[in-house]
Design a protein around this motif. Structure first.
Motif, PDB file in Angstrom:
ATOM      1  N   LYS A 156       0.015   6.401  -2.624  1.00  0.00           N
ATOM      2  CA  LYS A 156       1.418   6.003  -2.526  1.00  0.00           C
ATOM      3  C   LYS A 156       1.585   4.638  -1.867  1.00  0.00           C
ATOM      4  N   HIS A 157       0.523   4.120  -1.233  1.00  0.00           N
ATOM      5  CA  HIS A 157       0.569   2.792  -0.622  1.00  0.00           C
ATOM      6  C   HIS A 157      -0.333   1.801  -1.362  1.00  0.00           C
ATOM      7  N   SER A 158      -0.726   2.119  -2.586  1.00  0.00           N
ATOM      8  CA  SER A 158      -1.719   1.295  -3.292  1.00  0.00           C
ATOM      9  C   SER A 158      -1.227  -0.127  -3.549  1.00  0.00           C
ATOM     10  N   SER A 159       0.092  -0.336  -3.562  1.00  0.00           N
ATOM     11  CA  SER A 159       0.604  -1.694  -3.757  1.00  0.00           C
ATOM     12  C   SER A 159       0.219  -2.616  -2.603  1.00  0.00           C
ATOM     13  N   MET A 160      -0.164  -2.032  -1.467  1.00  0.00           N
ATOM     14  CA  MET A 160      -0.563  -2.818  -0.298  1.00  0.00           C
ATOM     15  C   MET A 160      -2.076  -3.020  -0.226  1.00  0.00           C
ATOM     16  N   ALA A 161      -2.828  -2.420  -1.145  1.00  0.00           N
ATOM     17  CA  ALA A 161      -4.286  -2.401  -1.036  1.00  0.00           C
ATOM     18  C   ALA A 161      -4.885  -3.802  -0.987  1.00  0.00           C
ATOM     19  N   LYS A 162      -4.343  -4.706  -1.792  1.00  0.00           N
ATOM     20  CA  LYS A 162      -4.880  -6.071  -1.829  1.00  0.00           C
ATOM     21  C   LYS A 162      -4.730  -6.760  -0.470  1.00  0.00           C
ATOM     22  N   GLN A 163      -3.546  -6.631   0.149  1.00  0.00           N
ATOM     23  CA  GLN A 163      -3.315  -7.251   1.453  1.00  0.00           C
ATOM     24  C   GLN A 163      -4.195  -6.605   2.519  1.00  0.00           C
ATOM     25  N   ILE A 164      -4.347  -5.296   2.449  1.00  0.00           N
ATOM     26  CA  ILE A 164      -5.166  -4.594   3.445  1.00  0.00           C
ATOM     27  C   ILE A 164      -6.630  -5.006   3.315  1.00  0.00           C
ATOM     28  N   PHE A 165      -7.121  -5.102   2.076  1.00  0.00           N
ATOM     29  CA  PHE A 165      -8.497  -5.544   1.874  1.00  0.00           C
ATOM     30  C   PHE A 165      -8.711  -6.943   2.448  1.00  0.00           C
ATOM     31  N   ASN A 166      -7.772  -7.838   2.191  1.00  0.00           N
ATOM     32  CA  ASN A 166      -7.878  -9.190   2.743  1.00  0.00           C
ATOM     33  C   ASN A 166      -7.956  -9.165   4.263  1.00  0.00           C
ATOM     34  N   LEU A 167      -7.089  -8.346   4.882  1.00  0.00           N
ATOM     35  CA  LEU A 167      -7.067  -8.257   6.337  1.00  0.00           C
ATOM     36  C   LEU A 167      -8.392  -7.750   6.884  1.00  0.00           C
ATOM     37  N   VAL A 168      -8.887  -6.644   6.352  1.00  0.00           N
ATOM     38  CA  VAL A 168     -10.138  -6.064   6.853  1.00  0.00           C
ATOM     39  C   VAL A 168     -11.295  -7.035   6.644  1.00  0.00           C
ATOM     40  N   SER A 169     -11.328  -7.700   5.501  1.00  0.00           N
ATOM     41  CA  SER A 169     -12.388  -8.684   5.235  1.00  0.00           C
ATOM     42  C   SER A 169     -12.347  -9.823   6.250  1.00  0.00           C
TER      43      SER A 169
END
Length: 285
Positions: A156-169
């Protein structure tokens, strides 16, 4: 504890040293409730810190969701790196803290961290006019016994996945630069149809929601040409992945062994308890 063990004049130096080495992470959320023999202990006023080495153990309970794997097993993942990553994620969450942001749940081998989506350029005016804030989601980080870190974003939060991946990276890179002298090495794998494909393959396949427009973030991977740059560049990448000209552009079954793993191979050393976190309202909508 510091004032008991250290000369008061040395405490500022000690705090600064521990913060630079990420053993202390500023804690901007409400202080936790501390109980000793059924009595609540009052926490003194002043700055609060998360001591990353003192996180407690608890079995990882996570949803399924969109999954991405940071694999350090070609070398190793030193003790303390994952806990520092959790602390930095919590610190990042506190930068957008308000009444809607809850405190992260952090344990020695996993954590759940709230995340406020960054509004896109075209959405900023809309949010301002409607007095709405950017949506809030959450993501999970889990450390395995085999030098891997799993990132999970609920469906349900998959639209944020790209931003979250960038942050963790970015935070892993920060830890590598500031405390590991650039010695960490890792590869990134993305789940696709019950398999895990390499970062190179994910870029080639335009793997949503992680890589629709994302640049490569791991310098160890081969450079990947954008598919819009022409057929020659695209064919070079296709050959790098072990694909033939006759293979379809979305065919992962013919990837060479360097670019695909089964889910079992990718997650063989994770101890995960899957839980459903969606409410009845979510399921009925």
């Amino acid at each position: 504890l510091m004032s008991t063990l250290w000369n008061p004049k040395e405490i500022p130096f000690l705090e600064d040293f521990l913060r630079q080495t990420m053993h202390l992470i500023p804690w901007e959320f409400e202080p936790p409730v501390v109980m000793i023999k059924d009595a609540t202990v009052e926490i003194p006023s002043g700055p609060l810190y998360l001591v990353t080495s003192l996180l407690k153990n608890k079995g990882a309970r996570v949803p399924y969701g969109k999954r991405c794997l940071f694999d350090f097993s070609d070398k190793f993942l030193p003790d303390g790196v994952f806990q520092s990553l959790l602390g930095l994620c919590a610190l990042e969450a506190s930068s957008s803290m308000d009444d809607e942001i809850t405190a992260p749940e952090l344990y020695r081998t996993w954590g759940k961290i709230p995340f406020r989506s960054k509004a896109k350029v075209g959405e900023i005016q809309e949010l301002s006019e409607s007095n709405d804030s950017a949506p809030i989601g959450a993501f999970y980080l889990v450390q395995s016994t085999g030098d891997k870190i799993l990132l999970i974003v609920e469906e349900k939060h998959s639209s944020m996945a790209k931003q979250i991946f960038n942050l963790v990276s970015e935070l892993i890179q920060q830890i590598n630069t500031q405390t590991m002298n650039g010695k960490l090495e890792w590869t990134v794998w993305f789940e696709r149809i019950h398999k895990y494909i390499s970062e190179t393959a994910a870029k080639y396949f335009n793997q949503a929601p992680w890589y629709s427009e994302m640049e490569l973030t791991n310098a160890k991977d081969e450079p990947v040409a954008d598919q819009n740059q022409g057929s020659d560049s695209k064919n070079e990448v296709k050959a790098l992945l072990g694909l033939e000209d006759s293979d379809a552009d979305d065919d992962i079954d013919h990837l060479n062994e360097e670019n695909v793993r089964t889910s079992g191979e990718a997650l063989d050393d994770f101890l995960l308890a899957e839980v459903v976190r969606e409410s009845a309202a979510d399921l009925s909508s």
